[in-house]
Structures are given as C-alpha cells and as structure tokens.
Design an enzyme around this catalytic site. Sequence first.
Site, short mmCIF file in Angstrom:
data_model
loop_
_atom_site.label_atom_id
_atom_site.label_comp_id
_atom_site.label_asym_id
_atom_site.label_seq_id
_atom_site.Cartn_x
_atom_site.Cartn_y
_atom_site.Cartn_z
N GLU A 114 -4.42 7.76 -4.30
CA GLU A 114 -4.72 7.14 -5.59
C GLU A 114 -6.05 7.64 -6.11
OE1 GLU A 114 -4.50 2.87 -5.30
OE2 GLU A 114 -2.42 2.90 -4.64
N HIS A 131 -1.90 0.85 -9.80
CA HIS A 131 -2.46 -0.16 -8.90
C HIS A 131 -3.07 -1.31 -9.67
CE1 HIS A 131 -4.35 -0.82 -4.67
NE2 HIS A 131 -4.12 -1.96 -5.27
N ARG A 139 0.87 -1.18 0.00
CA ARG A 139 0.00 0.00 0.00
C ARG A 139 0.90 1.23 0.00
NH1 ARG A 139 -3.55 -2.78 -1.51
NH2 ARG A 139 -5.60 -3.17 -0.58
#
Length: 313
Positions: free
Chosen positions: A260, A279, A231
């Site tokens: 994000e 991601h 993360r």
Amino acid sequence: VFRELPDDQMARLRAAHEVTVANPKRADQRKAFDAALPTAHGLIGASYSIDETVLARAPRLEAVSSISVGVDNYDLPALRQRGIVLTHTPGVLTETTADTLFALLIASSRRIVELANHVRDGQWTHNIDESLFGWDVHGKTVGILGFGRIGQAVARRAALGFGMPVLYHHRREVECPGLEGHVKAVSMEALLAESDFIVLALPLTEETRGLMNASRFAAMKRGAILINGSRGAVVDEEALLAALDHGHLRAAGLDVFAVEPLPQASPLRRHPRVTALPHIGSATHETRYAMAVLATDNLLQELAGERSECRVP
Ligand code: 8YV
C-alpha cells in the site's frame, strides 16, 4: 508523533510533554524522527513499522500508542522484551469499518463503481440489458473469517439488515447477543463451500498470512465474492487474480493490499471485477477523531504511570 493528530489532541500532548512531530515515511521528516528517538519516552501514530531497528535507537521508550486496531506493523516480541507497552484503538472504529466492509460487499455484488462509471463515461445511451446486471445481496449466505468486533458488526448488518444467513469461522465459538438463530460457527471448509460472500475480518498474524491461497479460492463456492477488510497479506493476490480470471470467483471488494498504496502496475487496480478502495476502513472524520482521542488518552495514561485499558496483550 509520527501521524498528524487533531490540534486539540496535540495540545493535550504538548501540555504534558515535549513533543516532536515527524512522519518517518516522509523523506523531509525522517531526520527529525530519527533525532527524536534517543530521548523519546512515548511514540504515537500508525502505519509505520516499529521494529527492532527503531526500538534499538529509542532506549528511553516506555509506551507506543497506535492509532489503529491492527498491530501487525509492530514487533511485539521486541517490545515485550524491552518492557515497552503497546496500546491500540479497538472498539471506536468497529461500526465504521463494518459499514465499509458491507458497502464493499454491496458495491461488488451490484457492480456499483463499474456502473457509476458507465454513466459518468457517457455510455448510458439506451436501456441497460442483462450484460450490466449485478447479483442480489439480500438473503444470500455470508461467511465471515475472523469473528471479533468487526466481524460481528458485519454479521449484524447482514443478518438484521439484509436477511442473510451468517456462517463464521473463528478460533472459538462466539456469543452474539441479538443474533441468535442468524449466525452459525462452521469449519473453514464449510464456510468456503457454502458462502456466497466471504468477508475477511481477521488480524494479520503468521497463521493468517497467505491464508486465502489458490486451494482455498478453489474450495470457495463457484461465483462467490471475496471482501477483504483485514490486511492485504492475508490474501495471495496472484491466486485471487487467477480465481477471478478463471471465472471461479465472481468479484472481489478490497480495502487492503499486500503493498500500500496499491502499485500503479498492479492488475488489481483496474481489474473489471475488482472494487478497490484505498484502505478507508475506519476513515471517517468522526471515527478517525475518536481513534486519535483514544490513542492520546492511552499514551498520556501510560506515561503518567497509569494502565490503559487498550494495552495489546
Ligand atoms: C487505519 C486500520 O487505516 O485500525 C486499523 O488497523 O487498518 C485502520 O483503521 C490505520 O490503522 C491507520 O490509522
């Protein structure tokens, strides 16, 4: 449902329950999401914070099924306190995510994106010289922080595919069938000092938030490459940029970020030695479908009074 599911999985849910599809991240669907909460017995989706503000408006909620392995966006104490079960989708995404991390490792070391753009931008006008050389991957030492399913899958790729000695740091020693003689449990200090590549494969918790900070970057082997598939908040991004700009770190391959989507103004977006991905760890057609099927199974089981095997403890 707060993340679109494949039609066949939506059909399974609709055959058993009244279903509302609403992504609360979308302004035009937030009202529908809010309206569904008071009568919702189950939620299914990903990448949205299910916290006290949501749970307080869902008095009938029994189960939340996350289409993810990471569950840092769920308020676990609040769920437990309400007796609401949380399930996730471990296992089905392990190999795909490990592929992504190893692809990032190779891409970062061999400057793949930068050099592909060199060709695309018409800059390949003569034989390349040393200024465009990358660095070898095979045989180099990889240090894996977080040695769960994904970390071990990365270790298999490194050790068995690329002849790389693997160091790992984990809360306990891990049995790795087939990797005997290839992997070694070490202290954080040894891992940082001895690894040519550091791969982050750990969950975001209060203990790991900001783990990779200025002092840990300074403790890393000079010229090392950081790969983050955990993360974004595990990494102090300002400290990372400083370590890259000072030349202590050679490069970084990042699939996750503190914010994000990565803000347009972030220096990480265009940094010459950062390979940034949006991601995509588990983002293949096959794996995202498998995650959706497992998440649907989990929710249907829990709402039918059966115990899913994917409960978050
Ligand atoms: C997904 C992930 O991108 O599983 C996780 O924890 O980060 C990724 O697999 C995300 O969770 C949305 O499905």
